[in-house]
Design a protein around this motif. Structure first.
Motif, PDB file in Angstrom:
ATOM      1  N   SER A   1      50.196  31.869  23.071  1.00 19.21           N
ATOM      2  CA  SER A   1      50.503  31.186  24.317  1.00 19.21           C
ATOM      3  C   SER A   1      49.886  31.932  25.495  1.00 19.21           C
ATOM      4  O   SER A   1      49.726  33.157  25.468  1.00 19.21           O
ATOM      5  CB  SER A   1      52.018  31.097  24.497  1.00 19.21           C
ATOM      6  N   ILE A   2      49.557  31.192  26.539  1.00 20.47           N
ATOM      7  CA  ILE A   2      49.003  31.819  27.738  1.00 20.47           C
ATOM      8  C   ILE A   2      50.003  32.798  28.352  1.00 20.47           C
ATOM      9  O   ILE A   2      49.622  33.757  29.024  1.00 20.47           O
ATOM     10  CB  ILE A   2      48.596  30.746  28.782  1.00 20.47           C
ATOM     11  N   GLY A   3      51.296  32.591  28.074  1.00 29.73           N
ATOM     12  CA  GLY A   3      52.315  33.503  28.578  1.00 29.73           C
ATOM     13  C   GLY A   3      52.227  34.891  27.967  1.00 29.73           C
ATOM     14  O   GLY A   3      52.788  35.844  28.507  1.00 29.73           O
ATOM     15  N   GLU A   4      51.525  35.015  26.845  1.00 27.39           N
ATOM     16  CA  GLU A   4      51.358  36.306  26.188  1.00 27.39           C
ATOM     17  C   GLU A   4      50.131  37.062  26.688  1.00 27.39           C
ATOM     18  O   GLU A   4      49.914  38.214  26.319  1.00 27.39           O
ATOM     19  CB  GLU A   4      51.251  36.111  24.676  1.00 27.39           C
ATOM     20  N   ALA A   5      49.328  36.413  27.519  1.00 23.01           N
ATOM     21  CA  ALA A   5      48.114  37.043  28.021  1.00 23.01           C
ATOM     22  C   ALA A   5      48.444  38.144  29.019  1.00 23.01           C
ATOM     23  O   ALA A   5      49.429  38.075  29.749  1.00 23.01           O
ATOM     24  CB  ALA A   5      47.209  36.005  28.682  1.00 23.01           C
ATOM     25  N   GLU A   6      47.597  39.161  29.044  1.00 28.07           N
ATOM     26  CA  GLU A   6      47.740  40.275  29.982  1.00 28.07           C
ATOM     27  C   GLU A   6      46.626  40.209  31.017  1.00 28.07           C
ATOM     28  O   GLU A   6      45.516  39.755  30.730  1.00 28.07           O
ATOM     29  CB  GLU A   6      47.659  41.601  29.232  1.00 28.07           C
ATOM     30  N   VAL A   7      46.916  40.671  32.216  1.00 28.65           N
ATOM     31  CA  VAL A   7      45.928  40.730  33.283  1.00 28.65           C
ATOM     32  C   VAL A   7      45.554  42.198  33.516  1.00 28.65           C
ATOM     33  O   VAL A   7      46.433  43.043  33.718  1.00 28.65           O
ATOM     34  CB  VAL A   7      46.464  40.113  34.591  1.00 28.65           C
ATOM     35  N   TRP A   8      44.267  42.475  33.458  1.00 33.88           N
ATOM     36  CA  TRP A   8      43.762  43.840  33.648  1.00 33.88           C
ATOM     37  C   TRP A   8      42.799  43.856  34.823  1.00 33.88           C
ATOM     38  O   TRP A   8      42.077  42.885  35.072  1.00 33.88           O
ATOM     39  CB  TRP A   8      43.035  44.327  32.401  1.00 33.88           C
ATOM     40  N   ARG A   9      42.810  44.968  35.550  1.00 32.46           N
ATOM     41  CA  ARG A   9      41.857  45.152  36.646  1.00 32.46           C
ATOM     42  C   ARG A   9      41.409  46.609  36.662  1.00 32.46           C
ATOM     43  O   ARG A   9      42.237  47.513  36.696  1.00 32.46           O
ATOM     44  CB  ARG A   9      42.485  44.777  37.996  1.00 32.46           C
TER      45      ARG A   9
ATOM     46  N   GLY B   1      43.425  29.069  38.709  1.00 34.72           N
ATOM     47  CA  GLY B   1      42.712  30.261  38.289  1.00 34.72           C
ATOM     48  C   GLY B   1      43.205  31.497  38.993  1.00 34.72           C
ATOM     49  O   GLY B   1      43.954  31.450  39.958  1.00 34.72           O
ATOM     50  N   LEU B   2      42.795  32.636  38.486  1.00 34.21           N
ATOM     51  CA  LEU B   2      43.133  33.896  39.130  1.00 34.21           C
ATOM     52  C   LEU B   2      42.379  34.020  40.444  1.00 34.21           C
ATOM     53  O   LEU B   2      41.249  33.568  40.575  1.00 34.21           O
ATOM     54  CB  LEU B   2      42.767  35.054  38.200  1.00 34.21           C
ATOM     55  N   HIS B   3      43.005  34.671  41.410  1.00 32.91           N
ATOM     56  CA  HIS B   3      42.364  34.803  42.711  1.00 32.91           C
ATOM     57  C   HIS B   3      41.132  35.694  42.632  1.00 32.91           C
ATOM     58  O   HIS B   3      40.146  35.471  43.326  1.00 32.91           O
ATOM     59  CB  HIS B   3      43.361  35.365  43.720  1.00 32.91           C
ATOM     60  N   ASN B   4      41.177  36.700  41.787  1.00 30.40           N
ATOM     61  CA  ASN B   4      40.064  37.632  41.670  1.00 30.40           C
ATOM     62  C   ASN B   4      39.342  37.369  40.354  1.00 30.40           C
ATOM     63  O   ASN B   4      39.886  37.603  39.283  1.00 30.40           O
ATOM     64  CB  ASN B   4      40.584  39.077  41.706  1.00 30.40           C
ATOM     65  N   VAL B   5      38.101  36.881  40.438  1.00 31.86           N
ATOM     66  CA  VAL B   5      37.363  36.546  39.232  1.00 31.86           C
ATOM     67  C   VAL B   5      37.085  37.780  38.377  1.00 31.86           C
ATOM     68  O   VAL B   5      36.842  37.664  37.165  1.00 31.86           O
ATOM     69  CB  VAL B   5      36.042  35.827  39.604  1.00 31.86           C
ATOM     70  N   LYS B   6      37.158  38.959  38.967  1.00 33.72           N
ATOM     71  CA  LYS B   6      36.924  40.185  38.200  1.00 33.72           C
ATOM     72  C   LYS B   6      38.118  40.571  37.328  1.00 33.72           C
ATOM     73  O   LYS B   6      37.983  41.395  36.426  1.00 33.72           O
ATOM     74  CB  LYS B   6      36.578  41.343  39.145  1.00 33.72           C
ATOM     75  N   ASP B   7      39.288  39.998  37.622  1.00 36.26           N
ATOM     76  CA  ASP B   7      40.447  40.271  36.780  1.00 36.26           C
ATOM     77  C   ASP B   7      40.176  39.814  35.354  1.00 36.26           C
ATOM     78  O   ASP B   7      39.579  38.755  35.133  1.00 36.26           O
ATOM     79  CB  ASP B   7      41.681  39.566  37.325  1.00 36.26           C
ATOM     80  N   GLU B   8      40.630  40.609  34.403  1.00 35.78           N
ATOM     81  CA  GLU B   8      40.403  40.318  32.991  1.00 35.78           C
ATOM     82  C   GLU B   8      41.652  39.710  32.362  1.00 35.78           C
ATOM     83  O   GLU B   8      42.757  40.196  32.574  1.00 35.78           O
ATOM     84  CB  GLU B   8      40.031  41.602  32.241  1.00 35.78           C
ATOM     85  N   ILE B   9      41.460  38.667  31.594  1.00 36.29           N
ATOM     86  CA  ILE B   9      42.533  38.068  30.810  1.00 36.29           C
ATOM     87  C   ILE B   9      42.360  38.537  29.375  1.00 36.29           C
ATOM     88  O   ILE B   9      41.331  38.265  28.750  1.00 36.29           O
ATOM     89  CB  ILE B   9      42.490  36.530  30.867  1.00 36.29           C
ATOM     90  N   ARG B  10      43.363  39.230  28.855  1.00 37.68           N
ATOM     91  CA  ARG B  10      43.292  39.741  27.491  1.00 37.68           C
ATOM     92  C   ARG B  10      44.520  39.288  26.707  1.00 37.68           C
ATOM     93  O   ARG B  10      45.624  39.230  27.245  1.00 37.68           O
ATOM     94  CB  ARG B  10      43.229  41.273  27.477  1.00 37.68           C
ATOM     95  N   PHE B  11      44.306  39.003  25.445  1.00 45.25           N
ATOM     96  CA  PHE B  11      45.395  38.634  24.543  1.00 45.25           C
ATOM     97  C   PHE B  11      45.554  39.723  23.485  1.00 45.25           C
ATOM     98  O   PHE B  11      44.577  40.076  22.816  1.00 45.25           O
ATOM     99  CB  PHE B  11      45.093  37.306  23.838  1.00 45.25           C
TER     100      PHE B  11
END
Length: 281
Positions: free
Chosen positions: A51-59, A76-86
């Motif tokens: 689920s998308i709820g399990e995704a982590e945001v990294w910067r 979408g995330l405000h900062n395109v450089k933010d990483e979405i990781r599962f």
């Protein structure tokens, strides 16, 4: 974005030496684009098997605790450089960008600069490896100028995969339109079945026309591929097959064996030997 040193020579170790590859902590980086409700969240969930709820945001290499990735209605995330990781697919790093609705030129410009900077990166870990652009078929709207602009970004350096999403929704909508405009004497199961067949033909024709239009927008040397998805909202055999086709289409657009190895490892398939690994990170 994390500056992991993942540069390597594919000939320095046997391609079946799992400990060697495991130690590299490789990442495959994808920028996923599309307007609101284009199906981006669903694509990510099917690829990650979570689920998308399990995704982590990294910067900048650090997890942003307490920040979550919102669902399909989020732009979408405000900062395109933010990483979405599962955690379920730790080798994949996704970037999301809003900016495809009218009047979002500033966000789009940020995404364009991100692509340019990532293309110029010398470290494999900092490079952007693919762009997935989601275009929903169940909406009648024409392409935004902002969407058309994306086709000038890759310029042969980054494969661009156009994903026509929600084909099933488009067929259902056209079928309903055919039935609603039919005469009162046209009814019954046979008519509905014929309406469905005609709707399939209409949607298929629309996809071919859209592909032709988009190919004309791309640069001569750009690697542009097209994929159509249906029934992706649930985890089924069909959605798993569509996910595998998405990875395969991405792989075919990559230049050279190095990136193909990276993608095969984070996905869990050995491209070089046409075999399969039970691969755990």
């Amino acid at each position: 974005m994390a500056g992991n040193d993942t540069s390597f020579d594919v000939h320095t170790a046997d391609s079946d030496d799992l400990e060697f590859w495991r130690s590299r902590k490789l990442r495959f980086r994808v920028l996923i684009l599309g307007r609101a409700n284009a199906g981006k969240t669903t694509i990510l969930e099917r690829i990650a098997g979570a689920s998308i709820g399990e995704a982590e945001v990294w910067r900048y290499g650090k997890r942003r605790r307490g920040q979550i990735v919102k669902g399909q209605r989020d732009r979408g995330l405000h900062n395109v450089k933010d990483e979405i990781r599962f955690p379920s697919r730790p080798g994949f790093v996704f970037h999301d960008s809003r900016g495809f609705e009218a009047g979002s030129s500033e966000e789009l410009d940020r995404a364009r600069r991100f692509v340019e900077d990532s293309s110029a990166a010398t470290s494999l870990g900092d490079q952007l490896h693919a762009i997935w652009m989601c275009l929903p078929l169940d909406e009648a709207r024409e392409l935004f100028d902002t969407e058309k602009e994306v086709f000038s970004w890759a310029r042969g350096r980054i494969p661009l995969l156009v994903i026509f999403t929600k084909r099933d929704g488009a067929v259902n909508k056209v079928t309903s339109q055919i039935i609603s405009t039919a005469s009162e004497s046209a009814s019954g199961r046979a008519f509905r079945r014929k309406a469905r067949i005609n709707a399939e033909i209409t949607v298929t024709t629309h996809i071919k026309e859209r592909e032709k239009e988009l190919r004309q927008l791309g640069q001569v040397h750009s690697a542009i591929a097209f994929l159509t998805t249906s029934d992706m909202t649930e985890l089924t055999d069909a959605s798993e097959s569509a996910s595998a086709n998405l990875i395969k289409a991405t792989e075919e657009g990559l230049a050279g064996p190095k990136l193909k190895i990276v993608l095969s490892l984070v996905w869990g398939r050995n491209v070089l030997n046409n075999g399969f690994w039970c691969f755990f990170w």
